[in-house]
Design a protein around this motif. Structure first.
Motif, PDB file in Angstrom:
ATOM      1  N   VAL A 124     -11.391   4.836 -12.292  1.00 43.79           N
ATOM      2  CA  VAL A 124     -10.305   5.845 -12.137  1.00 43.79           C
ATOM      3  C   VAL A 124      -9.784   5.459 -10.618  1.00 43.79           C
ATOM      4  N   GLU A 125      -8.511   5.323 -10.464  1.00 40.68           N
ATOM      5  CA  GLU A 125      -8.117   5.079  -9.155  1.00 40.68           C
ATOM      6  C   GLU A 125      -6.630   5.954  -8.870  1.00 40.68           C
ATOM      7  N   ARG A 126      -6.528   6.854  -7.935  1.00 37.81           N
ATOM      8  CA  ARG A 126      -5.228   7.557  -7.938  1.00 37.81           C
ATOM      9  C   ARG A 126      -4.270   6.674  -7.762  1.00 37.81           C
ATOM     10  N   ARG A 127      -4.230   5.634  -6.905  1.00 34.92           N
ATOM     11  CA  ARG A 127      -2.883   4.540  -6.691  1.00 34.92           C
ATOM     12  C   ARG A 127      -2.488   4.002  -7.862  1.00 34.92           C
ATOM     13  N   ALA A 128      -1.529   3.315  -7.814  1.00 37.63           N
ATOM     14  CA  ALA A 128      -0.899   2.734  -9.122  1.00 37.63           C
ATOM     15  C   ALA A 128      -1.343   1.466  -9.215  1.00 37.63           C
ATOM     16  N   THR A 129      -1.751   0.734  -8.201  1.00 41.21           N
ATOM     17  CA  THR A 129      -2.463  -0.539  -8.192  1.00 41.21           C
ATOM     18  C   THR A 129      -3.256  -0.823  -7.149  1.00 41.21           C
ATOM     19  N   THR A 130      -3.602  -2.041  -7.021  1.00 39.96           N
ATOM     20  CA  THR A 130      -4.709  -2.268  -5.813  1.00 39.96           C
ATOM     21  C   THR A 130      -3.807  -2.594  -4.675  1.00 39.96           C
ATOM     22  N   SER A 131      -4.561  -2.652  -3.406  1.00 36.87           N
ATOM     23  CA  SER A 131      -3.883  -2.802  -2.218  1.00 36.87           C
ATOM     24  C   SER A 131      -2.666  -3.824  -2.141  1.00 36.87           C
ATOM     25  N   THR A 132      -1.472  -3.236  -1.596  1.00 42.26           N
ATOM     26  CA  THR A 132      -0.341  -4.017  -1.477  1.00 42.26           C
ATOM     27  C   THR A 132      -0.344  -4.702   0.196  1.00 42.26           C
ATOM     28  N   LEU A 133      -1.170  -3.946   0.933  1.00 36.76           N
ATOM     29  CA  LEU A 133      -0.939  -4.437   2.263  1.00 36.76           C
ATOM     30  C   LEU A 133      -2.384  -4.958   2.559  1.00 36.76           C
ATOM     31  N   PRO A 134      -2.303  -5.959   3.518  1.00 32.43           N
ATOM     32  CA  PRO A 134      -3.560  -6.661   3.788  1.00 32.43           C
ATOM     33  C   PRO A 134      -4.900  -5.982   4.330  1.00 32.43           C
ATOM     34  N   LYS A 135      -4.964  -4.902   5.026  1.00 31.94           N
ATOM     35  CA  LYS A 135      -5.960  -4.090   5.399  1.00 31.94           C
ATOM     36  C   LYS A 135      -7.013  -4.593   6.067  1.00 31.94           C
ATOM     37  N   ALA A 136      -7.729  -5.803   5.425  1.00 34.41           N
ATOM     38  CA  ALA A 136      -8.918  -6.380   6.061  1.00 34.41           C
ATOM     39  C   ALA A 136      -8.866  -7.907   5.404  1.00 34.41           C
ATOM     40  N   TRP A 137      -9.544  -8.581   6.208  1.00 33.14           N
ATOM     41  CA  TRP A 137      -9.476 -10.068   5.837  1.00 33.14           C
ATOM     42  C   TRP A 137     -11.055 -10.554   5.932  1.00 33.14           C
ATOM     43  N   GLY A 138     -11.040 -11.774   4.814  1.00 34.76           N
ATOM     44  CA  GLY A 138     -12.354 -12.464   4.829  1.00 34.76           C
ATOM     45  C   GLY A 138     -13.466 -11.929   4.118  1.00 34.76           C
ATOM     46  N   LEU A 139     -14.162 -12.926   3.530  1.00 36.83           N
ATOM     47  CA  LEU A 139     -15.669 -12.725   2.795  1.00 36.83           C
ATOM     48  C   LEU A 139     -16.701 -13.196   4.021  1.00 36.83           C
ATOM     49  N   ASN A 140     -17.897 -12.798   4.306  1.00 34.30           N
ATOM     50  CA  ASN A 140     -18.691 -13.531   4.686  1.00 34.30           C
ATOM     51  C   ASN A 140     -19.595 -14.229   3.816  1.00 34.30           C
ATOM     52  N   SER A 141     -20.497 -15.122   4.373  1.00 38.14           N
ATOM     53  CA  SER A 141     -21.126 -16.148   3.302  1.00 38.14           C
ATOM     54  C   SER A 141     -21.937 -15.269   2.041  1.00 38.14           C
ATOM     55  N   ARG A 142     -22.647 -13.957   2.912  1.00 37.23           N
ATOM     56  CA  ARG A 142     -23.405 -13.479   1.906  1.00 37.23           C
ATOM     57  C   ARG A 142     -22.542 -12.846   0.670  1.00 37.23           C
ATOM     58  N   THR A 143     -21.539 -12.186   1.109  1.00 34.79           N
ATOM     59  CA  THR A 143     -20.560 -11.616  -0.017  1.00 34.79           C
ATOM     60  C   THR A 143     -20.112 -12.754  -1.067  1.00 34.79           C
ATOM     61  N   HIS A 144     -19.780 -14.005  -0.493  1.00 36.96           N
ATOM     62  CA  HIS A 144     -19.040 -15.032  -1.237  1.00 36.96           C
ATOM     63  C   HIS A 144     -20.346 -15.585  -2.134  1.00 36.96           C
ATOM     64  N   GLU A 145     -21.549 -15.429  -1.711  1.00 37.04           N
ATOM     65  CA  GLU A 145     -22.611 -16.084  -2.565  1.00 37.04           C
ATOM     66  C   GLU A 145     -22.741 -15.053  -3.680  1.00 37.04           C
ATOM     67  N   LEU A 146     -22.789 -13.940  -3.311  1.00 37.15           N
ATOM     68  CA  LEU A 146     -22.830 -12.874  -4.553  1.00 37.15           C
ATOM     69  C   LEU A 146     -21.782 -13.150  -5.654  1.00 37.15           C
ATOM     70  N   LEU A 147     -20.513 -12.999  -5.011  1.00 38.21           N
ATOM     71  CA  LEU A 147     -19.563 -13.160  -6.050  1.00 38.21           C
ATOM     72  C   LEU A 147     -19.377 -14.400  -6.958  1.00 38.21           C
ATOM     73  N   SER A 148     -19.946 -15.370  -6.473  1.00 41.43           N
ATOM     74  CA  SER A 148     -19.967 -16.871  -7.064  1.00 41.43           C
ATOM     75  C   SER A 148     -20.865 -16.847  -7.975  1.00 41.43           C
ATOM     76  N   THR A 149     -21.774 -15.798  -8.284  1.00 43.79           N
ATOM     77  CA  THR A 149     -22.746 -15.758  -9.427  1.00 43.79           C
ATOM     78  C   THR A 149     -22.003 -15.384 -10.881  1.00 43.79           C
ATOM     79  N   ILE A 150     -20.733 -14.739 -10.411  1.00 45.46           N
ATOM     80  CA  ILE A 150     -19.942 -14.299 -11.386  1.00 45.46           C
ATOM     81  C   ILE A 150     -18.979 -15.437 -11.917  1.00 45.46           C
TER      82      ILE A 150
END
Length: 557
Positions: free
Chosen positions: A64-90
């Motif tokens: 559940v999330e109060r906002r109507a959708t995901t972020s529409t502004l950039p807010k932050a940028w980039g994934l480091n190598s560790r994060t990318h490795e984890l997401l790549s298993t999906i």
């Protein structure tokens, strides 16, 4: 059928989180409860990665999330190598990130009095080559808004129930689970949700953490910036599709041009000195943009302007009974080095595989306690370094590759080590929280090293062998280990896949046993988060017994 609304007040009383409730009947009604294994509160990086990780393992959560959708502004940028490795298993995530990325080169870092006069900073010639030796994960400099859309889309495809425009009203917990009341923000409809576990991904102010009475350590609010998103013709200064950050020393400003072409100005903001949001009129924001660019006549449109608080906090504990804190609810740091979002996604992934095993009856509930034991010390290293970097970063954005500065390093991102009962620590281990990933030891508690392999003539990484379950790596002489893995997987009812390197899978550089610290006939057990859980340096007389004993301990069975 609607039921009379019951308002329960939960008060914290230690790790057992016993409940003292007062039931108050009101005229308002709440629809009958829905039942889910996990309720996630918060739909940004933390909540989305938790939902994605659970859904990919066959555990459909509700978010559940109060906002109507995901972020529409950039807010932050980039994934480091560790994060990318984890997401790549999906399955499907790495491909979606790749398709969205226009340029995978290192970010362009500039510095100067204005954007017009800025010059590129020196980049160590071997920096990218060093990372390529450590990981197969590509560089990713996508904005958070794009990454959130990708995570949301894949999570929903896999069966996660993501309810944007829905807020948490109240909740209680007991020994059997959590009961929450949630409200659809559009029509005000309220209903109950029963869940085995509640994941608090509700941000650095975390009402859930506060209601549990969990304190925080750290400096608290340590600064403020104003973030101004704008449109202007700056093609003369930026390359299309390439992420670029420009520091403007002495001005208290910096400019980010992201891979989607969005331009953002970060400006120092001092409410403690009397500044207020009212000061940042559209005219003032436009003036600041022109000063930063170095063009007083620049035509520009202000898209959005908002204050951003720089926080430094670490929750005293990450779990209270059936409630688990993650992301900014558990820890927050300044965004200057770009690691806060990465920590959030990693939290979500690490929680998801543990929750899936516990909910599936494959692990004991004590496995959930290893999340805090492992993550908290490692996360704190990043928090402290980000605070140090924030103190010296002009405009509050990293604009240097200078290794003498407190910038993120491969040692922090890929060389961290975990210590908990979910790791079979070897005798004599020094319990260090980091090691040099360029000289890996293969010790339990460290990230499984990247090694270049070949299978059927195609290049791959050891990390391509990892996925939602446990993996046992051995060599051509480790057939007994491979047979043992099949039997133990059947006994314990878990996913455990064995790979023998030296047959169909070839060690392209002849280094895998050295990098994993084993000899001929040895074996290494890798967890779903690509961390080494246990190893046998050599062949064993009873491989099945050894492997079963190790997994039984790791899974808290």
């Amino acid at each position: 059928m609607a039921a009379a609304r019951v308002n329960r007040q939960t008060v914290p009383c230690g790790s057992d989180c016993h409940e003292r409730a007062s039931e108050v009947e009101t005229a308002m009604t709440v629809e009958s409860a829905e039942r889910v294994p996990v309720l996630i509160v918060g739909g940004a990086y933390t909540g989305l990665s938790t939902a994605l990780g659970l859904a990919s393992r066959g555990v459909p959560p509700m978010l559940v999330e109060r906002r109507a959708t995901t972020s529409t502004l950039p807010k932050a940028w980039g994934l480091n190598s560790r994060t990318h490795e984890l997401l790549s298993t999906i399955p499907g995530v790495a491909a979606a990130l790749h398709d969205a990325q226009k340029d995978v080169r290192l970010p362009l870092v500039k510095s100067g009095p204005t954007v017009r006069d800025a010059r590129a900073a020196d980049v160590p010639e071997d920096l990218l080559a060093r990372y390529r030796m450590l990981t197969a994960a590509p560089a990713c400099w996508l904005p958070q808004a794009t990454i959130e859309r990708i995570l949301r889309g894949r999570a929903e495809e896999l069966g996660a129930d993501l309810r944007f425009g829905t807020e948490l009203v109240s909740w209680t917990q007991d020994a059997d689970g959590v009961t929450a009341v949630v409200r659809a923000t559009g029509d005000g409809r309220e209903y109950r949700v029963h869940a085995d576990y509640l994941v608090a991904a509700d941000g650095y102010t975390s009402p859930i953490r506060t209601s549990l009475g969990i304190g925080v350590e750290g400096g608290g609010r340590i600064g403020h910036v104003y973030v101004i998103t704008f449109e202007a013709d700056l093609d003369a200064y930026f390359e299309e599709g390439r992420f670029c950050v420009t520091g403007l020393p002495g001005s208290g400003m910096s400019v980010i041009h992201d891979s989607m072409g969005t331009r953002t100005l970060w400006v120092d903001y001092f409410p403690e000195q009397g500044q207020s949001e009212a000061d940042f009129t559209e005219d003032l924001c436009r003036d600041r943009v022109r000063r930063a660019v170095g063009d007083p006549g620049l035509e520009c449109r202000i898209v959005n302007a908002r204050p951003f608080t720089l926080n430094h906090q670490l929750a005293e504990r990450f779990r209270a009974g059936r409630v688990i804190l993650a992301g900014d609810a558990a820890h927050a740091c300044p965004p200057v080095g770009g690691q806060g979002g990465n920590l959030a996604i990693q939290d979500g992934y690490d929680l998801a595989w543990r929750l899936a095993l516990v909910l599936g009856g494959q692990a004991g509930e004590a496995l959930l306690d290893t999340y805090q034991a492992e993550r908290r010390p490692v996360v704190n290293i990043t928090l402290e370094r980000e605070v140090a970097l924030q103190a010296v970063a002009d405009g509050r954005v990293l604009s240097t590759f200078d290794p003498s500065q407190p910038i993120p390093t491969p040692r922090e991102i890929l060389g961290f080590r975990y210590h908990s009962p979910a790791v079979r620590t070897e005798p004599g281990d020094d319990h260090a929280l980091q090691e040099d990933p360029e000289n890996p030891t293969g010790r339990p508690g460290s990230r499984a090293p990247h090694v270049r392999l070949e299978r059927d003539g195609l290049a791959l990484s050891t990390h391509d062998l990892f996925g939602p379950g446990f993996v046992l790596l051995t060599d051509a002489e480790g057939t007994a280990w491979a047979d043992a893995a099949a039997n133990v997987a059947r006994y314990l009812g878990i996913t455990l896949t064995a790979h023998q390197i030296g047959g169909r899978i070839r060690d392209a550089e002849g280094v895998w046993r050295r990098r994993y610290g084993i000899e001929a006939g040895g074996a290494t057990l890798v967890r779903p988060d690509a961390m080494i859980a246990w190893r046998s340096r050599t062949a064993a007389a009873g491989p099945e017994r050894e492997l079963e004993n190790a997994l039984t301990a790791i899974l808290a069975r």
